[in-house]
Design a protein around this motif. Structure first.
Motif, PDB file in Angstrom:
ATOM      1  N   ALA A 122       0.839  -1.061   0.102  1.00  7.97           N
ATOM      2  CA  ALA A 122      -0.081   0.118  -0.009  1.00  7.97           C
ATOM      3  C   ALA A 122       1.005   1.226  -0.004  1.00  7.97           C
ATOM      4  O   ALA A 122       1.933   1.253   0.790  1.00  7.97           O
ATOM      5  CB  ALA A 122      -0.891   0.041   1.052  1.00  7.97           C
ATOM      6  N   GLN A 123       0.504   2.295  -0.748  1.00 13.29           N
ATOM      7  CA  GLN A 123       1.218   3.534  -0.803  1.00 13.29           C
ATOM      8  C   GLN A 123       0.857   4.328   0.337  1.00 13.29           C
ATOM      9  O   GLN A 123      -0.315   4.065   1.074  1.00 13.29           O
ATOM     10  CB  GLN A 123       0.991   3.927  -2.168  1.00 13.29           C
ATOM     11  N   ARG A 124       1.726   5.424   0.493  1.00 10.91           N
ATOM     12  CA  ARG A 124       1.218   6.117   1.541  1.00 10.91           C
ATOM     13  C   ARG A 124       0.024   7.095   1.232  1.00 10.91           C
ATOM     14  O   ARG A 124      -0.808   7.555   2.306  1.00 10.91           O
ATOM     15  CB  ARG A 124       2.644   7.303   1.936  1.00 10.91           C
ATOM     16  N   THR A 125      -0.345   7.340   0.180  1.00 13.09           N
ATOM     17  CA  THR A 125      -1.357   7.992  -0.344  1.00 13.09           C
ATOM     18  C   THR A 125      -2.574   7.105   0.039  1.00 13.09           C
ATOM     19  O   THR A 125      -3.829   7.664   0.290  1.00 13.09           O
ATOM     20  CB  THR A 125      -1.221   8.373  -1.602  1.00 13.09           C
ATOM     21  N   ASP A 126      -2.398   5.872  -0.144  1.00 15.62           N
ATOM     22  CA  ASP A 126      -3.312   4.919   0.208  1.00 15.62           C
ATOM     23  C   ASP A 126      -3.807   4.924   1.533  1.00 15.62           C
ATOM     24  O   ASP A 126      -5.130   4.985   1.941  1.00 15.62           O
ATOM     25  CB  ASP A 126      -3.014   3.604  -0.412  1.00 15.62           C
ATOM     26  N   VAL A 127      -2.986   4.955   2.374  1.00 15.63           N
ATOM     27  CA  VAL A 127      -3.050   5.138   4.054  1.00 15.63           C
ATOM     28  C   VAL A 127      -3.670   6.511   4.202  1.00 15.63           C
ATOM     29  O   VAL A 127      -4.746   6.604   4.970  1.00 15.63           O
ATOM     30  CB  VAL A 127      -1.855   4.986   4.611  1.00 15.63           C
ATOM     31  N   TYR A 188      -6.935  15.487   9.327  1.00 13.44           N
ATOM     32  CA  TYR A 188      -5.713  15.546   8.640  1.00 13.44           C
ATOM     33  C   TYR A 188      -4.427  15.138   9.128  1.00 13.44           C
ATOM     34  O   TYR A 188      -3.664  14.583   8.460  1.00 13.44           O
ATOM     35  CB  TYR A 188      -5.734  16.655   7.602  1.00 13.44           C
ATOM     36  N   VAL A 189      -4.110  15.715  10.084  1.00  9.47           N
ATOM     37  CA  VAL A 189      -2.861  15.617  10.817  1.00  9.47           C
ATOM     38  C   VAL A 189      -2.794  14.250  11.390  1.00  9.47           C
ATOM     39  O   VAL A 189      -1.527  13.559  11.041  1.00  9.47           O
ATOM     40  CB  VAL A 189      -2.702  16.448  12.106  1.00  9.47           C
ATOM     41  N   PRO A 190      -3.502  13.481  11.890  1.00 12.64           N
ATOM     42  CA  PRO A 190      -3.386  12.003  12.105  1.00 12.64           C
ATOM     43  C   PRO A 190      -3.251  11.019  10.968  1.00 12.64           C
ATOM     44  O   PRO A 190      -2.295  10.306  11.034  1.00 12.64           O
ATOM     45  CB  PRO A 190      -4.760  11.663  12.860  1.00 12.64           C
ATOM     46  N   ALA A 191      -3.987  11.543  10.015  1.00 13.80           N
ATOM     47  CA  ALA A 191      -3.588  10.645   8.752  1.00 13.80           C
ATOM     48  C   ALA A 191      -2.299  10.904   7.946  1.00 13.80           C
ATOM     49  O   ALA A 191      -1.595  10.129   7.787  1.00 13.80           O
ATOM     50  CB  ALA A 191      -4.657  11.504   7.575  1.00 13.80           C
ATOM     51  N   ALA A 194       0.111   8.842  10.223  1.00 10.24           N
ATOM     52  CA  ALA A 194       0.079   7.395   9.787  1.00 10.24           C
ATOM     53  C   ALA A 194       0.873   7.137   8.322  1.00 10.24           C
ATOM     54  O   ALA A 194       1.160   6.186   8.233  1.00 10.24           O
ATOM     55  CB  ALA A 194      -1.566   7.025   9.659  1.00 10.24           C
ATOM     56  N   MET A 195       0.379   8.067   7.574  1.00 11.58           N
ATOM     57  CA  MET A 195       1.025   7.962   6.227  1.00 11.58           C
ATOM     58  C   MET A 195       2.579   7.852   6.211  1.00 11.58           C
ATOM     59  O   MET A 195       3.280   6.948   5.649  1.00 11.58           O
ATOM     60  CB  MET A 195       0.654   9.007   5.467  1.00 11.58           C
TER      61      MET A 195
END
Length: 206
Positions: A122-127, A188-191, A194-195
């Motif tokens: 999985a790519q970081r954008t997917d996460v 967005y910050v937690p995302a 995670a990314m």
């Protein structure tokens, strides 16, 4: 014929009135209205002189400009609106902090899952889409529930509004967009965190 006269308050509908001669129905007090092209406050002394020239014993009190009369008339409503605005701002801040806390907790709970996804390609954008998409679903559910509650509460809010419908569509749309944007920004910050997580570290935590 004269225009509408609102004696009690600006937000109350004008009622039919009839003018009668003062000698027919005299009042113990009288209201003198003066129109001037200059600053009204600078004309107060001249008005006093003219009235006292007619009757030196006539008391003159409660001299106010029309702006002051209007301001006093809408003061209770203005205070209510200011207080509602302050509480709304506090509620928006608390909601943002709450959404950020919930999304941060969900990211921590799904750390192992995120590590597995990234280890499998999985790519970081997917996460990023995964976390923001989950937040978006929560935002949609909360928005629908909040709109229903707002619609049901319009009758109570109608008493605080003047010349504005309690169900004002542009207002509902703008508030919905603002709250949705704040909610997504808070998630967005937690995302992003995670990314940027290291898959090996994430798998180790699991």
């Amino acid at each position: 014929m004269v225009g509408d006269i609102r004696h009690l308050a600006l937000d109350l509908d004008a009622k039919p009135e009839m003018y009668v001669p003062w000698a027919q129905d005299p009042y113990t007090t009288a209201i003198l209205v003066v129109r001037t092209a200059q600053d009204p406050r600078s004309a107060i002394s001249a008005i006093r002189r003219e009235v006292q020239a007619i009757d030196p014993a006539q008391p003159i009190a409660n001299i106010r400009t029309l702006e002051a009369v209007i301001s006093d008339s809408v003061a209770p409503r203005r205070l209510s609106v200011v207080m509602l605005g302050v509480f709304a701002g506090i509620a928006l801040l608390l909601a943002s902090v709450g959404i950020y806390g919930v999304m941060s907790f969900l990211v921590v709970q799904r750390t192992h899952e995120i590590g597995v996804r990234m280890a499998l390609g999985a790519q970081r954008t997917d996460v990023l889409r995964l976390i923001v998409g989950h937040a978006l679903r929560l935002v949609i559910i909360g928005t629908v529930f909040g709109l229903l509650m707002a619609i049901f509460s319009t009758r109570a809010l109608a008493s605080l509004l003047y010349n504005v419908s309690a169900f004002d569509k542009p207002t509902f749309f703008l508030v919905t967009v603002v709250l949705g944007a704040v909610a997504l920004a808070a998630s967005y910050v937690p995302a992003l965190r995670a990314m940027r997580a290291d898959p090996m570290i994430a798998l180790g935590r699991g």
